[in-house]
Motif scaffolding. Sequence first.
Motif: not given
Length: 169
Positions: A60-70
């Motif tokens: 979940e943390e990785n997905i949030e990070e990936f979505a925010g980083s473009g």
Amino acid sequence: MASEAGEGSTAGMDDYETLISTTDVELLKKAWRNEKAAPEILRFETSLIQRIRGQIQLMEENIEEFAGSGIDPLTVSLYQMDLDRTQYLFRSYLRIRLQKIEKYMFHISKNPEVQSRLSEQEKGFARRCADDMERHLEESVLSKLPDNYQDTVKQSIISEESDMRFSWF
């Protein structure tokens, strides 16, 4: 002779590769299938469940990070699908166990061997279910019956042991 040694090392490599390819999600899938197919509740997979919870949180943390980083939305959606699949297996595994506990609550409450297969949370859930069911039966049915029949597991006061028959095994 040489071919036998070669075959042995190949078999060892196959076992090693099989062990490495067995991920926690695969182990969860196996535990889920076993629990679903077994008529009785199986031993709770404590360490596996703890690892899966950690992996879900990390995903979940990785997905949030990936979505925010473009990062490419397709890549993010693939990670999200993998997370959803893992969460489905996890929830379904726990749901199957809770359904078995609800179905056999009286048997579980009277059998220490079966109780040893449950997690602490499941033991508490089984106790609460049995207590709630007994209270419900007493309030709605048993209080209206003659004194000899006011027990949830005995059919009369004459009985020495529980008359309740379980279809667990």
